[in-house]
Motif scaffolding. Sequence first.
Motif, PDB file in Angstrom:
ATOM      1  N   TYR A  73       0.674  -1.174   0.400  1.00 18.75           N
ATOM      2  CA  TYR A  73      -0.010  -0.017   0.111  1.00 18.75           C
ATOM      3  C   TYR A  73       0.929   1.214   0.183  1.00 18.75           C
ATOM      4  N   THR A  74       2.584   0.859   0.198  1.00 19.20           N
ATOM      5  CA  THR A  74       2.754   2.327   0.422  1.00 19.20           C
ATOM      6  C   THR A  74       3.171   3.187  -0.828  1.00 19.20           C
ATOM      7  N   HIS A  75       3.016   1.929  -2.248  1.00 19.64           N
ATOM      8  CA  HIS A  75       3.344   2.963  -3.440  1.00 19.64           C
ATOM      9  C   HIS A  75       2.032   3.218  -3.795  1.00 19.64           C
ATOM     10  N   LEU A  76       2.185   4.101  -3.539  1.00 21.32           N
ATOM     11  CA  LEU A  76       1.388   5.492  -4.245  1.00 21.32           C
ATOM     12  C   LEU A  76       0.646   5.824  -6.052  1.00 21.32           C
ATOM     13  N   GLY A  77       2.177   6.271  -6.636  1.00 21.99           N
ATOM     14  CA  GLY A  77       2.034   7.209  -7.421  1.00 21.99           C
ATOM     15  C   GLY A  77       0.903   6.757  -8.223  1.00 21.99           C
ATOM     16  N   GLY A  78       0.189   7.780  -8.786  1.00 18.50           N
ATOM     17  CA  GLY A  78      -0.507   6.664  -9.963  1.00 18.50           C
ATOM     18  C   GLY A  78      -1.584   6.785  -9.638  1.00 18.50           C
ATOM     19  N   ILE A 160       6.096  -0.808 -12.759  1.00 23.09           N
ATOM     20  CA  ILE A 160       7.429  -1.220 -12.978  1.00 23.09           C
ATOM     21  C   ILE A 160       8.585  -0.158 -11.654  1.00 23.09           C
ATOM     22  N   ASP A 161       8.300   0.555 -11.444  1.00 24.29           N
ATOM     23  CA  ASP A 161       8.380   1.770 -10.111  1.00 24.29           C
ATOM     24  C   ASP A 161       8.962   0.565  -9.264  1.00 24.29           C
ATOM     25  N   MET A 162       7.231  -0.168  -8.452  1.00 23.29           N
ATOM     26  CA  MET A 162       7.516  -1.003  -7.725  1.00 23.29           C
ATOM     27  C   MET A 162       8.646  -1.897  -7.657  1.00 23.29           C
ATOM     28  N   ASN A 164      11.488  -1.935  -9.189  1.00 19.64           N
ATOM     29  CA  ASN A 164      12.849  -1.238  -9.245  1.00 19.64           C
ATOM     30  C   ASN A 164      13.082  -1.357  -7.310  1.00 19.64           C
ATOM     31  N   GLN A 165      11.922  -1.036  -6.730  1.00 22.93           N
ATOM     32  CA  GLN A 165      12.756  -1.008  -5.321  1.00 22.93           C
ATOM     33  C   GLN A 165      11.920  -2.562  -4.788  1.00 22.93           C
ATOM     34  N   ARG A 166      11.291  -3.060  -5.384  1.00 23.83           N
ATOM     35  CA  ARG A 166      11.675  -3.912  -4.527  1.00 23.83           C
ATOM     36  C   ARG A 166      11.689  -5.671  -4.898  1.00 23.83           C
TER      37      ARG A 166
HETATM   38  C1  LIG Z   1      14.068  -1.852   1.973  1.00 28.42           C
HETATM   39  C2  LIG Z   1      13.139  -0.808   2.362  1.00 28.42           C
HETATM   40  C3  LIG Z   1      12.817  -0.274   3.547  1.00 28.42           C
HETATM   41  C4  LIG Z   1      11.769   0.364   3.327  1.00 28.42           C
HETATM   42  N1  LIG Z   1      11.136   0.635   5.229  1.00 28.42           N
HETATM   43  C5  LIG Z   1      10.161   1.618   5.247  1.00 28.42           C
HETATM   44  C6  LIG Z   1      10.081   1.791   6.856  1.00 28.42           C
HETATM   45  O1  LIG Z   1      10.547   1.264   7.417  1.00 28.42           O
HETATM   46  N2  LIG Z   1       8.473   1.870   6.200  1.00 28.42           N
HETATM   47  C7  LIG Z   1       8.212   2.920   6.138  1.00 28.42           C
HETATM   48  O2  LIG Z   1       6.840   3.491   6.026  1.00 28.42           O
HETATM   49  N3  LIG Z   1       8.244   2.871   4.589  1.00 28.42           N
HETATM   50  C8  LIG Z   1       9.389   1.809   4.274  1.00 28.42           C
HETATM   51  N4  LIG Z   1       9.602   1.576   2.811  1.00 28.42           N
HETATM   52  C9  LIG Z   1       8.792   1.741   1.659  1.00 28.42           C
HETATM   53  C10 LIG Z   1       8.785   3.559   1.157  1.00 28.42           C
HETATM   54  O3  LIG Z   1       9.436   4.807   2.136  1.00 28.42           O
HETATM   55  C11 LIG Z   1       8.282   3.767  -0.030  1.00 28.42           C
HETATM   56  O4  LIG Z   1       7.196   4.415   0.961  1.00 28.42           O
HETATM   57  C12 LIG Z   1       8.295   2.606  -0.539  1.00 28.42           C
HETATM   58  O5  LIG Z   1       9.516   2.145  -1.540  1.00 28.42           O
HETATM   59  C13 LIG Z   1       7.156   3.544  -2.157  1.00 28.42           C
HETATM   60  O6  LIG Z   1       7.201   4.915  -2.096  1.00 28.42           O
HETATM   61  P1  LIG Z   1       8.097   4.427  -3.706  1.00 28.42           P
HETATM   62  O7  LIG Z   1       8.147   6.597  -3.608  1.00 28.42           O
HETATM   63  O8  LIG Z   1       8.244   4.318  -4.011  1.00 28.42           O
HETATM   64  O9  LIG Z   1       6.684   4.433  -4.769  1.00 28.42           O
HETATM   65  P2  LIG Z   1       5.353   5.156  -4.896  1.00 28.42           P
HETATM   66  O10 LIG Z   1       4.532   5.763  -4.359  1.00 28.42           O
HETATM   67  O11 LIG Z   1       4.731   4.709  -5.769  1.00 28.42           O
HETATM   68  O12 LIG Z   1       5.748   7.170  -5.431  1.00 28.42           O
HETATM   69  C14 LIG Z   1       6.865   6.231  -7.238  1.00 28.42           C
HETATM   70  C15 LIG Z   1       7.182   7.690  -7.755  1.00 28.42           C
HETATM   71  O13 LIG Z   1       5.830   8.234  -7.984  1.00 28.42           O
HETATM   72  C16 LIG Z   1       6.488  10.069  -7.426  1.00 28.42           C
HETATM   73  N5  LIG Z   1       5.035  10.181  -6.678  1.00 28.42           N
HETATM   74  C17 LIG Z   1       5.011   9.826  -5.821  1.00 28.42           C
HETATM   75  N6  LIG Z   1       3.964  10.729  -4.573  1.00 28.42           N
HETATM   76  C18 LIG Z   1       4.110  11.769  -5.465  1.00 28.42           C
HETATM   77  C19 LIG Z   1       4.154  13.031  -5.033  1.00 28.42           C
HETATM   78  N7  LIG Z   1       3.339  13.239  -3.724  1.00 28.42           N
HETATM   79  N8  LIG Z   1       4.379  13.770  -5.020  1.00 28.42           N
HETATM   80  C20 LIG Z   1       5.309  13.665  -6.084  1.00 28.42           C
HETATM   81  N9  LIG Z   1       5.940  13.284  -6.913  1.00 28.42           N
HETATM   82  C21 LIG Z   1       5.551  11.505  -6.534  1.00 28.42           C
HETATM   83  C22 LIG Z   1       7.875   9.589  -7.514  1.00 28.42           C
HETATM   84  O14 LIG Z   1       8.847  10.207  -8.419  1.00 28.42           O
HETATM   85  C23 LIG Z   1       7.987   8.799  -6.781  1.00 28.42           C
HETATM   86  O15 LIG Z   1       9.149   8.455  -7.066  1.00 28.42           O
HETATM   87  C24 LIG Z   1      10.361   0.990   2.568  1.00 28.42           C
HETATM   88  C25 LIG Z   1      11.188   0.645   1.450  1.00 28.42           C
HETATM   89  C26 LIG Z   1      11.991  -0.329   0.894  1.00 28.42           C
HETATM   90  C27 LIG Z   1      12.531  -0.398  -0.530  1.00 28.42           C
END
Ligand SMILES: Cc1cc2nc3c(=O)[nH]c(=O)nc-3n(C[C@H](O)[C@H](O)[C@H](O)COP(=O)(O)OP(=O)(O)OC[C@H]3O[C@@H](n4cnc5c(N)ncnc54)[C@H](O)[C@@H]3O)c2cc1C
Length: 228
Positions: A73-78, A160-162, A164-166
């Motif tokens: 649920y943390t992947h909010l983009g789009g 795809i962005d997800m 790259n992180q996951r």
């Molecule tokens: C190893 C690891 C450890 C983690 N540990 C934690 C933790 O302890 N606690 C926690 O809460 N989370 C944690 N996370 C989750 C992390 O903090 C992000 O919430 C998660 O990766 C999703 O965010 P994102 O930017 O990657 O993706 P998305 O939210 O999907 O965003 C994708 C892209 O869209 C753009 N974007 C998104 N929203 C906006 C906006 N509002 N304004 C402008 N551009 C935007 C940005 O370019 C962003 O890079 C962890 C992740 C990893 C991989």
Amino acid sequence: MGKVTILDTTTKEPITLMGERAGICWGSDTADPKKNYKRGLDCLESGHGRVLEFVNVEMVLDGYSARVIREWYTHLGGAPTRLQASTRYVNYEHFDYILPPKIAKNEEARKLYEETMQTIAEAAGKLERELDIPREDAALVLPLGMTTKIVDKRNVRNLIDMSNQRLCTRTYWEYRELMHDIMNALSAVSEEWAEIVSKCFVPKCELTGYCPEKKSCGRKPKKMPLEG
Ligand SMILES: Cc1cc2nc3c(=O)[nH]c(=O)nc-3n(C[C@H](O)[C@H](O)[C@H](O)COP(=O)(O)OP(=O)(O)OC[C@H]3O[C@@H](n4cnc5c(N)ncnc54)[C@H](O)[C@@H]3O)c2cc1C
């Protein structure tokens, strides 16, 4: 083991669709699917990400832990959307749960883990049946390791962005497995999906050429600090 089911509303030929949408704006011949495919591939390889947002992915993720779905649920983009199995209406007295491999191969840890799950299940049942506590309150004792089910809709740019992180080794192991399950399920939809997955679903170090993480797995060199 969790299961990914790709729903019918998922775009079947994503590269062709991207090329068709781009072609509309470029005054191109969009009647020919082969030309659309070529144009779509060009957009993909050139990093013209906005066209990725026309590609829809709808799927059911079933049997993954509530914990990994919380991270999902943390992947909010789009602006993705999803529905999750209710903890107010579904009976969780006999819930399933994830058994992490490191716990599975340690007999003492496994026994403790399984007994804890059993105790929680019994407590949830007793609160509701014997002590007349509503299910929505009894459900608060349920563990993060419990499996759940979601229906999810997002665009492929987000996915795809997800990835790259996951797909990074720093990611929680179950999330990495979930990413691979999704990659396999999408690749089975069509050759175009298999192509997108093999080209774009990679850990972030493959894009940057270096590792930005503090604790690196060593797959790529660490980013060097700027001199001066
Ligand atoms: C190893 C690891 C450890 C983690 N540990 C934690 C933790 O302890 N606690 C926690 O809460 N989370 C944690 N996370 C989750 C992390 O903090 C992000 O919430 C998660 O990766 C999703 O965010 P994102 O930017 O990657 O993706 P998305 O939210 O999907 O965003 C994708 C892209 O869209 C753009 N974007 C998104 N929203 C906006 C906006 N509002 N304004 C402008 N551009 C935007 C940005 O370019 C962003 O890079 C962890 C992740 C990893 C991989």
